[in-house]
Enzyme design. Structure first.
Site, short mmCIF file in Angstrom:
data_model
loop_
_atom_site.label_atom_id
_atom_site.label_comp_id
_atom_site.label_asym_id
_atom_site.label_seq_id
_atom_site.Cartn_x
_atom_site.Cartn_y
_atom_site.Cartn_z
N LYS A 34 0.83 -1.20 0.00
CA LYS A 34 0.00 0.00 0.00
C LYS A 34 0.87 1.25 0.00
O LYS A 34 2.07 1.21 0.27
CB LYS A 34 -0.93 0.00 1.22
CG LYS A 34 -0.20 0.04 2.56
CD LYS A 34 -1.20 -0.01 3.71
CE LYS A 34 -0.46 0.04 5.05
NZ LYS A 34 -1.42 0.05 6.18
N TYR A 261 16.56 30.20 6.41
CA TYR A 261 15.34 30.91 6.81
C TYR A 261 15.25 31.06 8.32
O TYR A 261 15.53 30.12 9.08
CB TYR A 261 14.11 30.17 6.31
CG TYR A 261 13.85 30.32 4.83
CD1 TYR A 261 13.58 31.57 4.28
CD2 TYR A 261 13.85 29.21 4.00
CE1 TYR A 261 13.33 31.72 2.93
CE2 TYR A 261 13.60 29.34 2.64
CZ TYR A 261 13.34 30.59 2.11
OH TYR A 261 13.10 30.73 0.77
#
Length: 378
Positions: A34, A261
């Site tokens: 999955k 940042y």
């Protein structure tokens, strides 16, 4: 052209599948694929396992259709069953096994089977033995299974459950779940499909007829560090994905200079910074803390500053040989044999390995490796 690549070792995938077989030798093992095989590429992984796995498991019909379109012919288990009755014609005729966890699914399936008298299918009745997510209450399961077994369109009925704490030693909830589901299995005399990855490895009382190895196939140790088998499993599983990039720029900074940042990191000494082509736009977790490890040409270094969309920055002051073009392993096993586990990286991001692996985005190319001479077999 961008140097970031997810290298997928299909021989390691096969090796890990065989470990599931080794720990549960009396059971058959359905390979859980999955979420695009936990981010590794479901089609390539299914093709690598198709001569080993008697069945494969996915979350939904769409995932199964992708495998069928590429020639996967074994039974495919739909772990959440079907979501709409309109799916049932394909489910019944396409060689799928469906999990059933709600009454409407049972009613819809038995009604639709009347259209296909030439087809019989296998179902897995999910019992909620204590996780309280999906499944029927234990007292409901007997009548439901009897109803299914009496129907001409049902070839085989399996009993299924899912464990909430199989990765943790001495869990009272696991003990209670095992007592509930094993008593029900004996009462109904049905084949059982109970064991997920940690149970396959560490809970012999859960293995029975089928096991469902998932994350362990991809080289992730599913057991908690305090588990008695943790270190043993750490040694036998092989990482399947190696996320690798390169340094694309080097900055020489003095003490007291900010990086990235928010200026979260400020240098406390003269520092060499390597800029690496990998960021949260690729799926690398933006929450990686200061000091999150990477390997630069097989040697440990640490992230300095916030992860950006396309780049992250690494302190390479102690690696004077590192420079533009140096190979950086974000997790996995590099060409020198050095290894950085995805679970360790996940711990620095306050998450789990599942999240990192399934989060690698489509713009990161998967490069598949398989040496046929090295393939292991049962």
């Amino acid at each position: 052209m961008r140097p970031l690549t997810a290298h997928i070792d299909l021989n390691a995938l096969r090796h890990n599948y065989l470990q599931a077989r080794r720990y549960a030798p009396e059971a058959r093992a359905m390979a859980v694929l999955k979420a695009n095989a936990y981010g590794h590429g479901a089609i390539a992984c299914a093709q690598a396992l198709q001569d080993l796995a008697p069945a494969m498991a996915v979350a939904c019909l769409e995932e199964g259709q992708a495998l069928r379109a590429r020639g996967i012919e074994c039974p495919i288990v739909l772990l959440e069953g079907f979501f709409e009755a309109d799916e049932l014609d394909e489910v019944i005729t396409g060689g799928y096994w469906s999990v059933l966890h709600t009454h409407w699914q049972v009613d819809a399936l038995l009604t639709r089977l009347a259209r296909w008298p030439q087809h019989r299918m296998t179902v897995l009745v999910k019992c909620d033995s204590g996780m309280h997510r999906l499944g029927f209450a234990p007292e409901e399961v007997g009548d439901l299974c009897g109803r299914l077994q009496a129907h001409a369109g049902i070839e085989q009925t399996l009993l299924m459950t899912h464990f909430a704490t199989a990765d943790t030693p001495d869990s009272p909830l696991l003990t209670a779940q095992l007592e509930t589901i094993n008593a029900l299995r004996c009462l109904l005399d049905l084949p059982g499909c109970f064991a997920n990855s940690p149970a396959t490895l560490g809970v012999p009382a859960s293995r029975h007829d089928w096991v469902r190895p998932g994350v362990m196939l991809y080289g992730v140790n599913p057991l908690e560090p305090q588990h008695a088998l943790h270190d043993e499993i750490e040694q036998i599983l092989r990482p399947v994905m190696t996320l690798e990039s390169r340094i694309i720029a080097v900055r020489e900074l003095q003490s007291g200079e900010p990086i990235g940042y928010g200026a979260r990191h400020v240098t406390h000494r003269p520092t060499r910074v390597g800029v690496v082509a990998c960021g949260y736009g690729d799926g690398y977790d933006r929450h990686a803390r200061e000091g999150t490890p990477v390997l630069v040409e097989g040697k440990r270094a640490a992230i300095a500053g916030r992860v950006s969309m396309d780049m992250l920055t690494v302190d390479i002051t102690e690696l004077p040989e590192a420079g533009i073009g140096s190979r950086v392993t974000l997790w996995g096993r590099d060409a020198s044999g050095s290894e950085l586990s995805v679970s360790e990286v996940a711990s620095w991001c306050d998450t789990i390995a599942y999240t990192l692996l399934t989060g690698i985005l489509p713009r990161v190319p998967r490069c598949y490796h398989q040496d046929d001479d090295a393939r292991e077999s049962v």
